[in-house]
Write an enzyme that holds these catalytic residues in place. Structure first.
Site, PDB file in Angstrom:
ATOM      1  CD  GLU A 197       1.899   8.966   0.676  1.00  0.00           C
ATOM      2  OE1 GLU A 197       2.805   8.520  -0.052  1.00  0.00           O
ATOM      3  OE2 GLU A 197       0.810   9.344   0.240  1.00  0.00           O
ATOM      4  CG  HIS A 209      -1.070   0.525   2.791  1.00  0.00           C
ATOM      5  ND1 HIS A 209      -0.888   1.315   3.893  1.00  0.00           N
ATOM      6  CD2 HIS A 209      -0.116   0.912   1.898  1.00  0.00           C
ATOM      7  CE1 HIS A 209       0.108   2.152   3.686  1.00  0.00           C
ATOM      8  NE2 HIS A 209       0.610   1.918   2.484  1.00  0.00           N
ATOM      9  CG  ASP A 261      -0.727   3.836  -4.875  1.00  0.00           C
ATOM     10  OD1 ASP A 261      -0.170   3.376  -3.869  1.00  0.00           O
ATOM     11  OD2 ASP A 261      -0.626   5.039  -5.222  1.00  0.00           O
ATOM     12  CB  ILE A 262      -4.303   8.027  -6.127  1.00  0.00           C
ATOM     13  CG1 ILE A 262      -5.082   9.015  -6.971  1.00  0.00           C
ATOM     14  CG2 ILE A 262      -3.306   8.711  -5.213  1.00  0.00           C
ATOM     15  CD1 ILE A 262      -6.268   8.427  -7.666  1.00  0.00           C
TER      16      ILE A 262
END
Ligand code: AMP
Length: 131
Positions: free
Chosen positions: A88, A93, A29-30
Site C-alpha cells: 500500500e 516500514h 497504524d491508523i
C-alpha cells in the site's frame, strides 16, 4: 513526491507517535489489526526492505526490536509479531502487531479504535520505550 510516511515524519500529516530517533520514526497504524499495531519507518525514504543496504536493514531491525519490547510491556498480548508488506505504501516500514490469536496476523481483520484509545496506547508504548 514525498510518501505519506515522509509527510507524517515531517509533521505535515498527524500521527500517533510512539518513538523516534535521528533515523527512525514509529507510530500507530491508523487501521490496526489489533490495538497497539505500530509501524516503524526509516526517515530516509526507500521503497523496498530488501533493497536497503545491509547496515540500514540491521539498524531498522535494531530500532524495531526496541519498539517491540516497549509494545510488549505496554500491551497485554501473547507476543508481538512482525510483518513487512509494503503493497500500500512504497516507503519501507515494519509492522509490529500485538498478537492474541492467529487472526491478528491477518491484514483483513481490523480493529476500530477511538481517538482517545489511539492516544492512550501511543502514550503507554512511548512511556515504556523511554524506560
Ligand atoms: P502496507 O504498505 O501494505 O504494508 O500497508 C500500509 C499500512 O500503512 C496499512 O496498514 C495502513 O493502515 C497504514 N497507514 C496508511 N496510512 C496511514 C496513516 N496516515 N497513518 C497511520 N498508518 C497508515
Amino acid at each position: 513526491m514525498s510518501s505519506i510516511f515522509t509527510k507524517i515524519i515531517q509533521g505535515q500529516i498527524p500521527s500517533y507517535k510512539v518513538a523516534e530517533n535521528d533515523d527512525y520514526f514509529a507510530f500507530l497504524d491508523i487501521n490496526p489489526n489489533s490495538k497497539g499495531h505500530t509501524l516503524v519507518v526509516p526517515k530516509k525514504e526507500d521503497d523496498k526492505l530488501f533493497d536497503l543496504d545491509e547496515d540500514s536493514y540491521l539498524k531498522l531491525m535494531k530500532f524495531s526490536y526496541k519498539v517491540a519490547k516497549a509494545i510488549k510491556r505496554a500491551v497485554p498480548c501473547e507476543r508481538v509479531g512482525m510483518s513487512v508488506i509494503g503493497l500500500e505504501v512504497p516507503h519501507v516500514h515494519v509492522h509490529l502487531i500485538p498478537l492474541h490469536t492467529m487472526a491478528d496476523a491477518n491484514f483483513s481483520k481490523k480493529e476500530e479504535l477511538t481517538k482517545g484509545q489511539f492516544e492512550e496506547i501511543a502514550n503507554e508504548i512511548s512511556r515504556k520505550f523511554q524506560l
